[in-house]
Write an enzyme that holds these catalytic residues in place. Sequence first.
Site, PDB file in Angstrom:
ATOM      1  CB  SER A 241      -0.759  -0.042   1.321  1.00  0.00           C
ATOM      2  OG  SER A 241      -0.010   0.248   2.378  1.00  0.00           O
ATOM      3  CD  GLU A 264       4.368  -2.801  -7.603  1.00  0.00           C
ATOM      4  OE1 GLU A 264       3.175  -2.103  -7.233  1.00  0.00           O
ATOM      5  OE2 GLU A 264       4.746  -4.049  -7.835  1.00  0.00           O
ATOM      6  CB  CYS A 301       0.021  -3.844  -8.256  1.00  0.00           C
ATOM      7  SG  CYS A 301       1.133  -4.932  -8.934  1.00  0.00           S
TER       8      CYS A 301
HETATM    9  P1  NAP Z   1       0.642  -3.018   3.509  1.00  0.00           P
HETATM   10  O1  NAP Z   1      -0.113  -2.392   4.458  1.00  0.00           O
HETATM   11  O2  NAP Z   1       1.318  -2.300   2.329  1.00  0.00           O
HETATM   12  O3  NAP Z   1       1.617  -3.778   4.302  1.00  0.00           O
HETATM   13  C1  NAP Z   1       2.767  -4.303   4.005  1.00  0.00           C
HETATM   14  C2  NAP Z   1       3.904  -4.914   4.542  1.00  0.00           C
HETATM   15  O4  NAP Z   1       4.307  -3.529   5.156  1.00  0.00           O
HETATM   16  C3  NAP Z   1       3.354  -5.688   5.785  1.00  0.00           C
HETATM   17  O5  NAP Z   1       4.006  -6.762   5.833  1.00  0.00           O
HETATM   18  C4  NAP Z   1       3.395  -4.747   7.037  1.00  0.00           C
HETATM   19  O6  NAP Z   1       4.064  -5.431   8.231  1.00  0.00           O
HETATM   20  C5  NAP Z   1       4.418  -3.578   6.587  1.00  0.00           C
HETATM   21  N1  NAP Z   1       4.215  -2.360   7.063  1.00  0.00           N
HETATM   22  C6  NAP Z   1       2.853  -1.710   6.915  1.00  0.00           C
HETATM   23  N2  NAP Z   1       2.823  -0.545   7.579  1.00  0.00           N
HETATM   24  C7  NAP Z   1       4.169  -0.320   7.879  1.00  0.00           C
HETATM   25  C8  NAP Z   1       4.842   0.550   8.687  1.00  0.00           C
HETATM   26  N3  NAP Z   1       4.155   1.881   9.123  1.00  0.00           N
HETATM   27  N4  NAP Z   1       6.188   0.495   9.142  1.00  0.00           N
HETATM   28  C9  NAP Z   1       6.778  -0.563   8.781  1.00  0.00           C
HETATM   29  N5  NAP Z   1       6.066  -1.631   8.212  1.00  0.00           N
HETATM   30  C10 NAP Z   1       5.054  -1.294   7.699  1.00  0.00           C
HETATM   31  O7  NAP Z   1      -0.211  -4.240   2.808  1.00  0.00           O
HETATM   32  P2  NAP Z   1      -0.853  -5.560   2.966  1.00  0.00           P
HETATM   33  O8  NAP Z   1      -0.987  -5.818   4.442  1.00  0.00           O
HETATM   34  O9  NAP Z   1      -0.145  -6.586   2.413  1.00  0.00           O
HETATM   35  O10 NAP Z   1      -2.486  -5.113   2.588  1.00  0.00           O
HETATM   36  C11 NAP Z   1      -3.094  -4.063   2.994  1.00  0.00           C
HETATM   37  C12 NAP Z   1      -3.649  -3.138   1.750  1.00  0.00           C
HETATM   38  O11 NAP Z   1      -2.210  -2.769   1.054  1.00  0.00           O
HETATM   39  C13 NAP Z   1      -4.270  -3.931   0.763  1.00  0.00           C
HETATM   40  O12 NAP Z   1      -5.719  -3.780   1.259  1.00  0.00           O
HETATM   41  C14 NAP Z   1      -4.140  -2.967  -0.284  1.00  0.00           C
HETATM   42  O13 NAP Z   1      -4.836  -1.771  -0.390  1.00  0.00           O
HETATM   43  C15 NAP Z   1      -2.722  -2.569  -0.241  1.00  0.00           C
HETATM   44  N6  NAP Z   1      -2.039  -3.293  -1.218  1.00  0.00           N
HETATM   45  C16 NAP Z   1      -1.588  -3.052  -2.368  1.00  0.00           C
HETATM   46  C17 NAP Z   1      -1.064  -3.685  -3.360  1.00  0.00           C
HETATM   47  C18 NAP Z   1      -0.646  -3.133  -4.683  1.00  0.00           C
HETATM   48  O14 NAP Z   1      -0.013  -3.779  -5.436  1.00  0.00           O
HETATM   49  N7  NAP Z   1      -1.069  -2.029  -5.204  1.00  0.00           N
HETATM   50  C19 NAP Z   1      -0.465  -4.836  -3.067  1.00  0.00           C
HETATM   51  C20 NAP Z   1      -0.680  -5.533  -1.729  1.00  0.00           C
HETATM   52  C21 NAP Z   1      -1.507  -4.599  -0.869  1.00  0.00           C
HETATM   53  P3  NAP Z   1       2.983  -6.185   9.029  1.00  0.00           P
HETATM   54  O15 NAP Z   1       1.870  -6.825   8.239  1.00  0.00           O
HETATM   55  O16 NAP Z   1       3.916  -7.218   9.705  1.00  0.00           O
HETATM   56  O17 NAP Z   1       2.337  -5.121  10.118  1.00  0.00           O
END
Ligand code: NAP
Length: 527
Positions: A241, A264, A301
């Site tokens: 995200s 990305e 994505c």
């Molecule tokens: P995410 O929120 O982007 O998190 C990805 C990883 O980053 C997680 O493993 C998380 O760790 C870590 N993280 C998150 N916030 C952080 C911070 N402030 N500091 C350090 N590390 C951090 O993605 P997600 O949990 O896989 O999915 C949530 C949302 O992300 C989805 O609903 C979607 O909207 C979006 N997403 C978008 C794409 C794309 O390609 N555009 C791909 C995947 C996800 P922890 O889980 O260990 O907390």
Amino acid sequence: MITGKNYIGNQLSSNGDITYRTFNPKLNIENEHIFYEASSKEIEKSVQMATQAFEVYQKVSGQKKAAFLNTIAEEILALDTQLIEAYTSETGLPEGRAIGERGRTVGQLKTFANLVEEGSWVEATIDTADPSRTPMPKPDIRKMSIPLGPVVVFGASNFPLAYSTAGGDTAAALAAGCPVIVKSHPMHAGTGELIASAIITAAKKTGMPDGVFSNLNSSGIEVGTKLVQHSSVKAVGFTGSIRAGRALLDLAGQRLEPIPVFAEMGSINPVVILPKAAQTKGENLAKTYAQSITLGAGQFCTNPGLILGIKDEALDNFVQTLSNEITAIEPSCMLHPNIIGNYEKNKANALQQNGLTKTVEYANNVAINHARQAVTAVEGKTFLSNSILHQEVFGPFSIVVQCKDADELTLIISNLEGQLTGTILAEDDELTAHKNIVDALQNRVGRIIFNGVPTGVEVCAAMVHGGPYPASTDSRFTAVGIDSIKRWVRPFSYQNWPNNLLPDELKNENLLTISRQINGKQTQNSI
Ligand code: NAP
């Protein structure tokens, strides 16, 4: 076998207090294995080992790195049904997708193996000395790419194999000569551990230094935060995200020694449907786009979240057919209750915006954790003035923007945030007639597609998977394809260095028979 432990270099380790389980979204139950989040000590040890391993690994030959990468690929295939079962139970994705993604992951590893075995990727450049030059003699300068150091890779939720533990970031960093510490994604920790075991087996079999790879479990942001802040970590790879990617970028920027974060992130991948195309092939395009929007429950994505056209009868028909077609598709299971929770929340938030109308939403009963796909429509001027409508709704959701004319459409594109892809659906002669639209789109995206769909990212040398912020944190690089190796290296020059002490890539004799630039000419000749 899944143990729930971390790999700290070649050793399995579990001395942390925090435990968690992964979740099977199809069955709506937790999976059996317990995972141990990496403790501060384990984080520190993994970085120390990576730093020590770097001293050796940065000098490992291309041939040996190729053997390592090829052996990882073999070991992944050897995991066989164990891997596929872990993948499907932790994602809700079908077996066919797991097998396809495994093929892509193995293919990426082999592509990087070929690249480093051949060796020309280091872009060796030699400018020989000219002692007779006046008023100053010209020195001998020789440049090549060298690895940055230990790299942290964050596993992505939506690609447990191809963008995670041994995915594109890891394969490219190992190929470049950088040890890798993976911050495993909590949603597929078991799949991650199995892949990590394949990497460790390959590292042992091919004699790589202990610490060249570690896999750390985590269920919150602490492990990732500590890794990014660690002074011995030299770069970060991330897919996910905008919120998380931006947080990591800011964290890396606040360090005493800031480091690059190649994130990305989100994209809504604008698709422009031009008037003639809407008229002549709108029905077929609507059918194709119903499939593209719902593919993998929209968890890509490159999902087409935004369709732009000029308001007329043909566009109305396109929207109608798209709406009919999309409701005929069976909803799919999303990766995790949190992901579907976010999807429903973001969809509801978009639908609350003034002027956005729902043209269709899947209305029948759906199984647990399955996403209800939706298509919405809005006028150009409303879309232009409301940035909430520009935000990614991760899932099977798309907005059709009905612009009043080509100028409004061009203005909207020019005001869009950076995107991974842009697509033009047109008859051939419309491309020149609407050159402004094409030019505007090119300035906002990393890849432009003609009469196709943005979903499906080919892994090849010419691919660009990146784009202006926030599609990525650095639009000069790609996250997919062999050029993604450039994220993990820096250019380095030797001046007047003794020939026998230069790396083989830069010696007078072209020992590796690589392609080099010598005094402005590309050649395989020796000096
Ligand atoms: P995410 O929120 O982007 O998190 C990805 C990883 O980053 C997680 O493993 C998380 O760790 C870590 N993280 C998150 N916030 C952080 C911070 N402030 N500091 C350090 N590390 C951090 O993605 P997600 O949990 O896989 O999915 C949530 C949302 O992300 C989805 O609903 C979607 O909207 C979006 N997403 C978008 C794409 C794309 O390609 N555009 C791909 C995947 C996800 P922890 O889980 O260990 O907390």
